[in-house]
Design a protein around this motif. Structure first.
Motif, PDB file in Angstrom:
ATOM      1  N   MET A  27       6.330  -1.966   6.725  1.00  0.00           N
ATOM      2  CA  MET A  27       6.415  -0.786   5.758  1.00  0.00           C
ATOM      3  C   MET A  27       7.107   0.429   6.586  1.00  0.00           C
ATOM      4  SD  MET A  27       3.216   1.240   3.862  1.00  0.00           S
ATOM      5  CE  MET A  27       2.645   2.009   5.413  1.00  0.00           C
ATOM      6  N   ASP A  40       9.092   4.368   2.116  1.00  0.00           N
ATOM      7  CA  ASP A  40      10.266   4.080   1.658  1.00  0.00           C
ATOM      8  C   ASP A  40      10.268   2.482   0.969  1.00  0.00           C
ATOM      9  OD1 ASP A  40      11.068   5.345   4.752  1.00  0.00           O
ATOM     10  OD2 ASP A  40      11.737   6.295   2.712  1.00  0.00           O
ATOM     11  N   HIS A  41       9.674   1.538   1.830  1.00  0.00           N
ATOM     12  CA  HIS A  41       9.850   0.118   1.855  1.00  0.00           C
ATOM     13  C   HIS A  41       8.669  -0.529   2.288  1.00  0.00           C
ATOM     14  CE1 HIS A  41      11.828  -3.235   0.845  1.00  0.00           C
ATOM     15  NE2 HIS A  41      11.861  -3.931   2.104  1.00  0.00           N
ATOM     16  N   THR A  42       8.179  -1.501   1.666  1.00  0.00           N
ATOM     17  CA  THR A  42       7.205  -2.194   2.117  1.00  0.00           C
ATOM     18  C   THR A  42       7.918  -3.880   1.706  1.00  0.00           C
ATOM     19  OG1 THR A  42       5.517  -0.962   1.401  1.00  0.00           O
ATOM     20  CG2 THR A  42       4.964  -2.989   1.966  1.00  0.00           C
ATOM     21  N   GLU A  43       7.480  -4.554   3.006  1.00  0.00           N
ATOM     22  CA  GLU A  43       7.951  -6.050   2.680  1.00  0.00           C
ATOM     23  C   GLU A  43       7.116  -7.219   3.590  1.00  0.00           C
ATOM     24  OE1 GLU A  43      11.621  -6.913   5.874  1.00  0.00           O
ATOM     25  OE2 GLU A  43      12.066  -5.677   4.355  1.00  0.00           O
ATOM     26  N   CYS A  76       8.345   3.831  -2.726  1.00  0.00           N
ATOM     27  CA  CYS A  76       8.059   2.088  -2.759  1.00  0.00           C
ATOM     28  C   CYS A  76       7.241   1.824  -3.873  1.00  0.00           C
ATOM     29  CB  CYS A  76       7.817   1.734  -1.135  1.00  0.00           C
ATOM     30  SG  CYS A  76       7.198   0.151  -1.310  1.00  0.00           S
TER      31      CYS A  76
END
Length: 94
Positions: A27, A40-43, A76
């Motif tokens: 993340m 910003d982003h979670t994967e 996100c």
């Protein structure tokens, strides 16, 4: 064994989730001033889908914010959904 590590260079950072020593989730965040940061982003690795690992990453960010009296701006969509679903996470929303 699962563990989460935080990395931060003062402008950007990330929380990474490790299964033994293999990274299985991440993340990312960007600082938006001294008292708040943007998720910003979670994967999460597709092989770990459905295990709640993305939620664990968001929780790590929320815990970090609470411990340091910070606020979060969840850009996100996944992190935003997790924070909105959990009343105990909402106190950190900017």
């Amino acid at each position: 064994m699962m563990k989460i590590e935080k990395h931060d260079d003062g402008k950007k950072g990330y929380f990474k989730l490790l299964d033994d020593e293999k990274q299985v989730g991440k993340m990312t965040f960007t600082w938006a001033g001294p008292n708040k940061f943007i998720i910003d982003h979670t994967e999460v690795d597709p092989g770990y889908k459905g295990e709640g690992l993305g939620r664990k990453l968001v929780k790590a960010g929320v815990d970090f914010a609470k411990e340091n009296k910070l606020k979060i701006i969840p850009l996100c969509p996944f992190a935003k959904k997790i924070i909105e679903k959990n009343a105990e996470f909402q106190e950190v929303l900017a």
